[in-house]
Motif scaffolding. Structure first.
Motif, PDB file in Angstrom:
ATOM      1  N   UNK A 162       0.860  -1.187   0.000  1.00 34.48           N
ATOM      2  CA  UNK A 162       0.000   0.000   0.000  1.00 34.48           C
ATOM      3  C   UNK A 162       0.892   1.231   0.000  1.00 34.48           C
ATOM      4  N   UNK A 163       0.607   2.152  -0.876  1.00 31.14           N
ATOM      5  CA  UNK A 163       1.428   3.356  -0.967  1.00 31.14           C
ATOM      6  C   UNK A 163       0.944   4.364   0.073  1.00 31.14           C
ATOM      7  N   UNK A 164       1.292   4.116   1.338  1.00 31.39           N
ATOM      8  CA  UNK A 164       0.899   5.039   2.406  1.00 31.39           C
ATOM      9  C   UNK A 164       2.163   5.619   3.014  1.00 31.39           C
ATOM     10  N   UNK A 165       2.269   6.933   2.991  1.00 31.85           N
ATOM     11  CA  UNK A 165       3.476   7.555   3.540  1.00 31.85           C
ATOM     12  C   UNK A 165       4.704   7.106   2.754  1.00 31.85           C
ATOM     13  N   UNK A 166       5.843   7.017   3.427  1.00 37.85           N
ATOM     14  CA  UNK A 166       7.092   6.694   2.728  1.00 37.85           C
ATOM     15  C   UNK A 166       7.284   5.198   2.536  1.00 37.85           C
ATOM     16  N   UNK A 167       6.791   4.398   3.490  1.00 38.13           N
ATOM     17  CA  UNK A 167       7.039   2.961   3.379  1.00 38.13           C
ATOM     18  C   UNK A 167       5.748   2.245   3.018  1.00 38.13           C
ATOM     19  N   UNK A 168       5.853   1.259   2.116  1.00 33.63           N
ATOM     20  CA  UNK A 168       4.675   0.520   1.688  1.00 33.63           C
ATOM     21  C   UNK A 168       4.244  -0.478   2.759  1.00 33.63           C
ATOM     22  N   UNK A 169       2.942  -0.483   3.085  1.00 34.47           N
ATOM     23  CA  UNK A 169       2.392  -1.439   4.055  1.00 34.47           C
ATOM     24  C   UNK A 169       2.013  -2.707   3.292  1.00 34.47           C
ATOM     25  N   UNK A 170       2.470  -3.904   3.732  1.00 33.48           N
ATOM     26  CA  UNK A 170       2.158  -5.126   2.989  1.00 33.48           C
ATOM     27  C   UNK A 170       0.673  -5.484   3.063  1.00 33.48           C
ATOM     28  N   UNK A 171       0.167  -6.044   1.972  1.00 36.38           N
ATOM     29  CA  UNK A 171      -1.211  -6.535   1.917  1.00 36.38           C
ATOM     30  C   UNK A 171      -1.241  -7.679   0.910  1.00 36.38           C
ATOM     31  N   UNK A 172      -2.193  -8.588   1.056  1.00 38.37           N
ATOM     32  CA  UNK A 172      -2.349  -9.697   0.116  1.00 38.37           C
ATOM     33  C   UNK A 172      -3.715  -9.612  -0.543  1.00 38.37           C
ATOM     34  N   UNK A 173      -3.784 -10.024  -1.809  1.00 38.15           N
ATOM     35  CA  UNK A 173      -5.067 -10.099  -2.518  1.00 38.15           C
ATOM     36  C   UNK A 173      -5.108 -11.408  -3.296  1.00 38.15           C
ATOM     37  N   UNK A 174      -6.196 -12.178  -3.145  1.00 36.94           N
ATOM     38  CA  UNK A 174      -6.336 -13.411  -3.936  1.00 36.94           C
ATOM     39  C   UNK A 174      -7.393 -13.158  -4.998  1.00 36.94           C
ATOM     40  N   UNK A 175      -6.998 -13.230  -6.257  1.00 37.63           N
ATOM     41  CA  UNK A 175      -7.902 -12.870  -7.351  1.00 37.63           C
ATOM     42  C   UNK A 175      -7.934 -13.994  -8.400  1.00 37.63           C
ATOM     43  N   UNK A 176      -8.971 -14.019  -9.262  1.00 41.61           N
ATOM     44  CA  UNK A 176      -9.019 -15.027 -10.330  1.00 41.61           C
ATOM     45  C   UNK A 176      -7.843 -14.857 -11.301  1.00 41.61           C
ATOM     46  N   UNK A 177      -7.287 -15.966 -11.751  1.00 42.11           N
ATOM     47  CA  UNK A 177      -6.198 -15.893 -12.736  1.00 42.11           C
ATOM     48  C   UNK A 177      -6.678 -15.237 -14.028  1.00 42.11           C
ATOM     49  N   UNK A 178      -7.950 -15.454 -14.342  1.00 46.68           N
ATOM     50  CA  UNK A 178      -8.518 -14.840 -15.555  1.00 46.68           C
ATOM     51  C   UNK A 178      -8.440 -13.311 -15.454  1.00 46.68           C
ATOM     52  N   UNK A 179      -8.772 -12.770 -14.261  1.00 48.71           N
ATOM     53  CA  UNK A 179      -8.697 -11.314 -14.059  1.00 48.71           C
ATOM     54  C   UNK A 179      -7.250 -10.839 -14.135  1.00 48.71           C
ATOM     55  N   UNK A 180      -6.335 -11.623 -13.556  1.00 48.33           N
ATOM     56  CA  UNK A 180      -4.909 -11.280 -13.575  1.00 48.33           C
ATOM     57  C   UNK A 180      -4.429 -11.095 -15.019  1.00 48.33           C
ATOM     58  N   UNK A 181      -4.845 -12.033 -15.908  1.00 48.77           N
ATOM     59  CA  UNK A 181      -4.433 -11.945 -17.317  1.00 48.77           C
ATOM     60  C   UNK A 181      -5.186 -10.834 -18.047  1.00 48.77           C
TER      61      UNK A 181
END
Length: 405
Positions: free
Chosen positions: A328-347
């Motif tokens: 996450x682009x918050x402040x100077x350091x990126x906060x980690x986050x995970x997202x699980x999405x369909x491979x079809x959407x990824x492509x």
């Protein structure tokens, strides 16, 4: 192993440093990490992975030649030094505490108390912190499992340790007893300037109160760092129940819509719930399944929490889905986050490492809502009570009527 022996290590103030390379009872141990000497460091891995061996080496109960162990600038073991357990200011709490049955609780505490002036906490402080007053005249043999653990914790604290080792202290307790002890561990973490090492194979307990995480597998440390950084590393991110914990600060309350306003570095989150004390810290758990991706800022959406983010990595999950590691682009350091999405959407969205996207967080659940954070406990709508990570399903229905299976 030979080249390590000639390697002189320095003991850094403010850190717990550990480096062992050898074998114990023919089980290899290749373990190296450096974590802050404050807060809670959890050591996580399946049974038999070497977690307890690490704890025993730190306590000095196990002697493995050629290792290095230093706590807050003080060397406990190197090539020249080996401090035996009684010369290490460490308290070790086991799954099954060993208690004298012929002593009362009060006598047990006094027997274990350091004879020198209390530097960490005194007798009255321990009794208050662990709510031991009603137990003082009882015999340990008449205590429940949770009460025995509270007594073991009190005895450990009265030894005035500079490090507390907790070796899977909840594994033999039932669910309500686990919740009870976790509440007291939360309080200890909040009230005492005492670093703790917490050995566990239960990620839900670790998510509740660990600050740093050391991952082990087959006697080897595979990752070590802040909890949410290790949660977003491949070993944990690839799990079906992958999630990241975010430590936020209560900024206020939107009474019109029943939303708690939380600050996360430079960003703002809104979650449904009862009003909480402004300035209080609240840990949220965001499951990978509750985060989706948009390539443009959504113009019209029911999502309350949408953040600019960057894709750091993509991990195949199964034939249909992929797990994205985001910053996450918050402040100077990126906060980690995970997202699980369909491979079809990824492509279809042509996503790849380095792509700038928007992370849509459908749900972020408090890991626990302690009573002391509630502003008006008597007027709570929906009765949000003190809950722990292992009552997550009940918590979801309290916070979100759209309960997902």
């Amino acid at each position: 192993m030979h080249h390590r022996r000639g390697h002189v290590r320095e003991a850094k103030p403010g850190f717990i440093e550990f480096s062992f390379n050898g074998s114990i009872a023919n089980i290899p141990l290749v373990a190296q990490f450096s974590v802050p000497a404050k807060g809670v460091t959890a050591i996580f891995g399946p049974p038999g992975c070497g977690k307890t061996a690490v704890a025993r080496c730190i306590a000095g109960v196990q002697r493995l030649p050629g290792g290095f162990c230093a706590i807050d600038g003080e060397i406990w073991q190197d090539q020249m030094t080996f401090r035996p357990p009684h010369l290490r200011p460490v308290a070790y709490v086991f799954q099954r505490p060993i208690l004298f049955s012929h002593f009362s609780v009060k006598r047990t505490l006094l027997f274990n108390a350091s004879k020198s002036k209390p530097t960490l906490i005194d007798f009255d402080g321990v009794v208050e912190l662990l709510a031991l007053t009603p137990l003082l005249e009882r015999s340990p043999s008449h205590l429940s499992g949770a009460e025995r653990q509270r007594l073991a914790l009190g005895s450990a604290l009265l030894a005035q340790p500079r490090l507390l080792l907790l070796d899977d202290p909840l594994t033999l307790l039932d669910r309500s007893a686990k919740c009870e002890i976790l509440t007291f561990l939360d309080l200890m973490r909040e009230k005492l300037p005492l670093p703790m090492i917490y050995v566990s194979h239960d990620m839900a307990d670790i998510e509740r109160f660990a600050d740093h995480l050391v991952m082990m597998k087959d006697g080897i440390v595979t990752a070590a760092g802040p909890l949410n950084v290790v949660q977003s590393a491949p070993a944990l991110a690839a799990r079906g129940d992958a999630a990241v914990c975010l430590d936020t600060v209560v900024g206020g309350y939107d009474g019109r819509y029943g939303l708690v306003i939380l600050r996360l570095k430079g960003a703002r989150l809104l979650i449904p719930g009862a009003p909480l004390r402004p300035g209080a810290q609240l840990r949220l758990r965001v499951a990978a399944d509750d985060v989706s991706i948009a390539c443009e800022p959504p113009r019209a959406s029911s999502m309350l929490n949408v953040f600019p983010a960057r894709i750091k990595a993509s991990l195949p999950f199964d034939d249909a889905e992929v797990t994205l590691v985001l910053a996450l682009e918050t402040g100077r350091s990126g906060v980690p986050l995970l997202a699980r999405i369909p491979r079809r959407s990824f492509d279809a969205l042509r996503l790849s490492n380095g792509t700038d996207v928007f992370a849509e967080v459908a749900r972020a659940l408090p890991v626990v809502v302690p009573e002391r954070l509630l502003v008006r406990p008597s007027t709570l709508a929906g009765g949000v009570r003190q809950t722990s990570a292992d009552t997550r399903n009940e918590q979801q229905s309290e916070y979100d009527s759209e309960r997902q299976s």
